[in-house]
Design an enzyme around this catalytic site. Structure first.
Site, PDB file in Angstrom:
ATOM      1  N   SER A   1      -9.623   1.471   3.377  1.00 30.77           N
ATOM      2  CA  SER A   1      -8.866   2.335   2.475  1.00 30.77           C
ATOM      3  C   SER A   1      -7.819   1.605   1.646  1.00 30.77           C
ATOM      4  O   SER A   1      -7.180   2.182   0.788  1.00 30.77           O
ATOM      5  CB  SER A   1      -8.151   3.404   3.308  1.00 30.77           C
ATOM      6  OG  SER A   1      -7.233   2.804   4.212  1.00 30.77           O
TER       7      SER A   1
ATOM      8  N   LYS B   1       0.850  -1.190   0.000  1.00 35.31           N
ATOM      9  CA  LYS B   1       0.000   0.000   0.000  1.00 35.31           C
ATOM     10  C   LYS B   1       0.889   1.244   0.000  1.00 35.31           C
ATOM     11  O   LYS B   1       1.973   1.247   0.589  1.00 35.31           O
ATOM     12  CB  LYS B   1      -0.900  -0.034   1.240  1.00 35.31           C
ATOM     13  CG  LYS B   1      -1.953   1.057   1.329  1.00 35.31           C
ATOM     14  CD  LYS B   1      -2.809   0.832   2.580  1.00 35.31           C
ATOM     15  CE  LYS B   1      -3.877   1.909   2.753  1.00 35.31           C
ATOM     16  NZ  LYS B   1      -4.696   1.677   3.965  1.00 35.31           N
TER      17      LYS B   1
ATOM     18  N   SER C   1      -9.754  -1.173   7.427  1.00 33.27           N
ATOM     19  CA  SER C   1      -9.235  -0.797   6.113  1.00 33.27           C
ATOM     20  C   SER C   1      -8.587  -1.929   5.342  1.00 33.27           C
ATOM     21  O   SER C   1      -8.277  -1.770   4.162  1.00 33.27           O
ATOM     22  CB  SER C   1      -8.224   0.351   6.258  1.00 33.27           C
ATOM     23  OG  SER C   1      -8.869   1.527   6.686  1.00 33.27           O
TER      24      SER C   1
END
Length: 550
Positions: free
Chosen positions: A184, A107, A208
């Site tokens: 996210s 990420k 997330s």
């Protein structure tokens, strides 16, 4: 009151990798990327594939499916160089790491030396870190190949990966209708589900990782807070953030968790505990007739909420039956302060986020507005207005308000007290901490009711981007109820895909363990995974857009 609270910048070096730019993918390439992490490792170790073969296949699929917008940065040249080095290690008989030659992604809020780390924001669109996050480095130390940095909600603030400066991530199960990938960490979930890599790092602050894992039909594994190092993770809410991961199977997730876990002296919140050994224990129990014998699974009654879809209720009940058939005892438990979870989470998360993002002022760190030279205050204000999106600015405002002298006691202090009550609910059911000497780590005492909790990861399936942006459904709003309390209590959790909704989008359930109780929850997750037999995304489904371009 509870519920009130396309410019595509793919920075790649693909021009130097001839085969990667092919629009149509070979059957051999598709077969390679469709393997699980353990399957590709076996083929690499047996000499059936080379690391260059595997990496090239992943790069081909990333290029062919860039419409999914899963990646912000693709490190093609560096990945191929790492692959050649892995092949040379095997040829020369040198030490082979546990992930040697396997492409993974991270990420874009994990620092990577020499590689853009933007956090999905204009504020950091030019930030190149001088160091690498501990969890990323541990993957590299075991021979993994970093193939790129994945898309995300800006600074991990969001639940659908739609607030990225680099445009939304699309769910690979139906990118034509533009369903959200969850957030996210939606880019990482999308990359694993679409077979663009064999595992990916994400960060979980309030669901997330688990939320996008459920929406994209992959496994999302969040170790206990303190089990994985936060060093190098750009902080959102420091007391909630937990480095986590995505994989195609529970077995793959266990191996990745083993690699990235362990004490790190560079992180003051890192627990002084040895790395996990979950994958070894799974191997010992996978063929038992009753693999869950002696394990108690709790079903929280407070999570039977009105907003829960009937589809989720059905798979929840089915999973409990599967666990019982495998020898587990299933019982109802109570988490009475669950209703406090959302307001408590938003008060604490927004307050910590406002503090952590204060350093991005356009002066020392972050985007600096051009042509603003009449005052420092003006430069500060314009830089942050340009660098942060509206959602982020609103969360900063609310967090700043919670930390103000007038509101601190009324909001932040009360939220901290509520957090303690929420954590005590979990401890009353699961116990305070795992016993390291036991195979089933949460050994029973008079005060412990269950080893693992089982309940939905979300209240409903994925929405389309337009549905998400034009008013959340009650199911979407209520989904945070299932995810946020786990982070407030600092417990481990794992999401496994179990079925499909009427709109043909995946559904996922999560298992929650006691503190440092990853083993028991992963054992249950493996049983449910085996029984659900959830299908992986096929090359035909995954390449529908390619067909329309012919």
């Amino acid at each position: 009151m509870l519920f009130c609270c396309l410019r595509f910048k793919l920075r790649v070096g693909l021009q130097s990798v001839g085969p990667v730019r092919r629009r149509f993918l070979s059957a051999e390439s598709t077969a390679i990327v469709s393997l699980t992490l353990h399957e590709v490792l076996a083929k690499l170790n047996h000499g059936d594939l080379s690391a260059v073969d595997v990496t090239t296949a992943c790069l081909q699929h990333i290029e062919a499916q860039k419409r999914l917008n899963a990646f912000i940065t693709v490190t093609a040249d560096a990945a191929l160089q790492q692959a050649r080095e892995s092949d040379n290690r095997r040829k020369q008989g040198k030490r082979i790491g546990r992930l040697d030659g396997v492409p993974v992604a991270a990420k874009d809020n994990f620092s990577t030396k020499g590689v853009l780390t933007s956090c999905g924001s204009k504020m950091l669109e030019e930030y190149i870190p001088p160091y690498t996050a501990t969890v990323v480095q541990r993957l590299l130390d075991e021979g993994a190949i970093l193939i790129g940095k994945t898309n995300m909600d800006e600074f991990a603030l969001g639940g659908a990966s739609t607030t990225s400066y680099y445009d939304p991530v699309l769910n690979p199960w139906n990118e034509i209708a533009k369903f959200v990938a969850g957030g996210s960490s939606g880019g990482s979930a999308c990359a694993v589900a679409a077979h663009l890599c064999f595992g990916a790092l994400g960060s979980d602050t309030g669901g997330s990782v688990r939320n996008p894992a459920a929406l994209c039909g992959v496994v999302g594994f969040m170790p206990c807070y303190g089990r994985t190092s936060r060093h190098g993770l750009v902080a959102l809410a420091s007391s909630l953030d937990c480095p986590a991961l995505f994989a195609k199977s529970v077995r793959d997730a266990a191996l990745l968790a083993d690699v990235i876990s362990g004490h790190d002296p560079l992180d003051s919140t890192s627990a002084r505990r040895p790395p996990l050994r979950v994958s070894r224990i799974l191997e010992e129990t996978r063929d038992l007739a009753k693999p869950l014998e002696g394990i108690k699974i709790g079903i929280p009654r407070e999570y039977y909420i009105e907003e829960l879809s009937l589809e989720y209720l059905e798979v929840w009940r089915q999973a409990a039956d599967w666990a019982a058939d495998a020898g587990a005892e299933v019982l109802e438990v109570s988490l009475p302060h669950t209703w406090m979870g959302l307001p408590c989470y938003y008060a604490i998360c927004n307050a910590e986020m406002a503090s952590n993002l204060a350093k991005f002022d356009g002066l020392q760190y972050g985007h600096s507005a051009a042509g603003v030279d009449h005052s420092i205050d003006a430069l500060y204000g314009v830089s942050r207005a340009e660098g942060f999106q509206l959602t982020t600015r609103n969360r900063i405002r609310s967090g700043t308000l919670f930390l103000s002298e007038r509101m601190y006691g009324e909001y932040y202090t009360m939220a901290a007290k509520a957090r303690r009550l929420i954590a005590q609910d979990f401890y009353a059911v699961l116990g305070n901490e795992a016993q390291a000497t036991n195979r089933k780590p949460c050994s029973h005492t008079s005060s412990r009711l269950a080893d693992v909790l089982l309940y939905p990861t979300a209240a409903g399936p994925a929405l389309t981007i337009s549905e998400y942006e034009h008013g959340l459904t009650p199911e979407a709003i209520a989904s945070d109820i299932y995810d946020c309390p786990v982070n407030l209590a600092g417990l481990p959790a794992i999401t496994v895909p179990v079925g499909f909704a009427k709109n043909s989008m995946p559904l996922g359930l999560q298992l929650v363990g006691c503190r440092f109780g990853e083993v028991a929850m992963t054992e249950v997750a493996q049983v449910i995974e085996n029984q659900a037999n959830f299908p992986k995304l096929t090359s035909e489904e995954n390449s529908e857009c390619n067909k329309t371009q012919s």
